[in-house]
Design an enzyme around this catalytic site. Structure first.
Site, mmCIF file in Angstrom:
data_model
loop_
_atom_site.group_PDB
_atom_site.id
_atom_site.type_symbol
_atom_site.label_atom_id
_atom_site.label_comp_id
_atom_site.label_asym_id
_atom_site.label_seq_id
_atom_site.Cartn_x
_atom_site.Cartn_y
_atom_site.Cartn_z
ATOM 1 N N ASP A 128 13.669 -2.408 -20.828
ATOM 2 C CA ASP A 128 15.055 -2.129 -20.458
ATOM 3 C C ASP A 128 15.507 -3.121 -19.388
ATOM 4 O O ASP A 128 14.702 -3.648 -18.613
ATOM 5 C CB ASP A 128 15.186 -0.712 -19.894
ATOM 6 N N LYS A 129 16.805 -3.333 -19.332
ATOM 7 C CA LYS A 129 17.372 -4.278 -18.362
ATOM 8 C C LYS A 129 16.931 -3.973 -16.945
ATOM 9 O O LYS A 129 16.561 -4.870 -16.185
ATOM 10 C CB LYS A 129 18.897 -4.259 -18.466
#
Length: 368
Positions: free
Chosen positions: A151-152
């Protein structure tokens, strides 16, 4: 990937491609194959998943085998065209990409991805690891390839393959669950059970366009996470080790929030209850600490990624000792799935089978 004498290619769906559309899989792994060509292969029955005819919109699952027709020969004029229309990277982008490298050999690179940097592009996402891969080619002939994602806002170890052979090998390792990914997280409160499994199916939350997931007992895909409490800061917060045994989107975040202990800084799933006072950063405290995976040339890759600054500062503020977490061994043998999770897995398989059968009937009707 494997091939045959007639040029047909066989790919195994990777751990982090579980649940995506087939056309999205082509964009990730065979970007030179156009959507029109994929559609033509589907219409003529040449494109198959686990032996059944497939369409570009079908969802695929980890471990399934995709049959791809032979690559079409390039037109003579194509040789003169540039391989990519990607703009050249700036000196700052190249420096950023190469500064993330914590392991490099002939087949693999491991990055320590910082929080805030996406793995791949998307709507309004222009700065991402995939866009920096030209800076990581080094002496290899081809551009490196992503084989899984973070995930970012999740930091830590991200594996990159340096050849098509390595990418196929690593994807198979993820889909067969022989790869091990260990995460460290700070969570709100302290779980009553200090060493346990979370077995809750996960699906998309309606109305979010797939941007947010939820526990879905009816339509969700089976999901399984092991957690171990490493240390506690009173009843305020716990430092936990997380190990996913499935690869659902946002799995660790959804599972920890579902048992009442959201990850510190994860406002998406923990809302206002996911933040600590006392100078603790509001950034998400989820870090891919370690990755261990078999190497295509033999042996193993086993790499640890150092904590980002905000996470390390929070650990210091809360009085946690990194040596305690480093001393934990990877658990290689999870106990058998519970009856409930097996039931969910069987239900998901039956649903996929019914979808395949409907596709076959539509195909036969089209031939009449």
């Amino acid at each position: 990937m494997s091939g045959s004498e007639d040029g047909v290619r066989q790919f195994v769906v990777g751990y982090d491609d579980d649940g995506i559309r087939l056309d999205r899989w082509f964009k990730r792994h065979l970007p030179d194959v156009s959507f029109n060509l994929v559609s033509r292969w589907a219409r003529t029955g040449q494109l198959r998943v686990d032996g059944a005819r497939a369409t570009p919109g079908d969802r695929i699952a980890a471990g399934q085998q995709i049959r791809v027709p032979p690559a079409e020969p390039a037109k003579p004029a194509a040789a003169a065209r540039p391989k990519s229309n990607r703009p050249p990277l700036s000196a700052e982008q190249t420096e950023l990409a190469q500064s993330m490298v914590i392991h490099r050999d002939a087949q693999a690179i491991v990055l320590n991805k910082p929080p805030g940097l996406a793995t791949q592009g998307g709507t309004k996402t222009f700065e991402h690891v995939d866009g920096l891969l030209d800076a990581l080619q080094f002496e290899a002939e081809g551009r490196p390839k992503l084989v899984h994602r973070l995930d970012k806002d999740t930091s830590g170890a991200l594996l990159i393959a340096r050849s098509a052979r390595a990418a196929a090998f690593f994807s198979k390792s993820f889909s067969s669950r022989t790869a091990r990914k260990i995460y460290w997280a700070l969570v709100m409160g302290v779980p009553e059970i200090e060493d346990g499994f979370i077995e809750l199916p996960i699906g998309k939350q309606p109305g979010t366009g797939g941007e947010k997931m939820q526990v879905d007992m009816e339509e969700g895909q089976p999901a399984r996470t092991r957690y171990r409490v490493i240390e506690m800061a009173g009843n305020r917060c716990a430092w936990v080790e997380l190990q996913p045994f499935t690869g659902r989107t946002h799995q660790l975040r959804v599972h920890m929030a579902a048992i009442g202990h959201p990850i510190v800084g994860d406002g998406k799933y923990g809302l206002q209850e996911a933040f600590l006072t006392g100078g603790i950063s509001r950034k998400m405290h989820l870090h891919a600490r370690r990755i261990r995976i078999d190497h295509p040339d033999g042996g193993r890759i086993d790499v640890r990624a150092e904590l980002p600054h905000h996470f390390a500062e929070s650990m210091h503020t809360l009085g946690f000792d990194l040596a305690v977490g480093n001393a934990l061994e990877i658990d290689d043998g999870p106990p058998p799935m519970s009856k409930e999770l097996l039931k969910q897995k069987a239900k998901a398989h039956a649903k996929a089978y019914r979808k395949e059968r409907r596709g076959e009937r539509r195909g036969r009707g089209a031939k009449k």
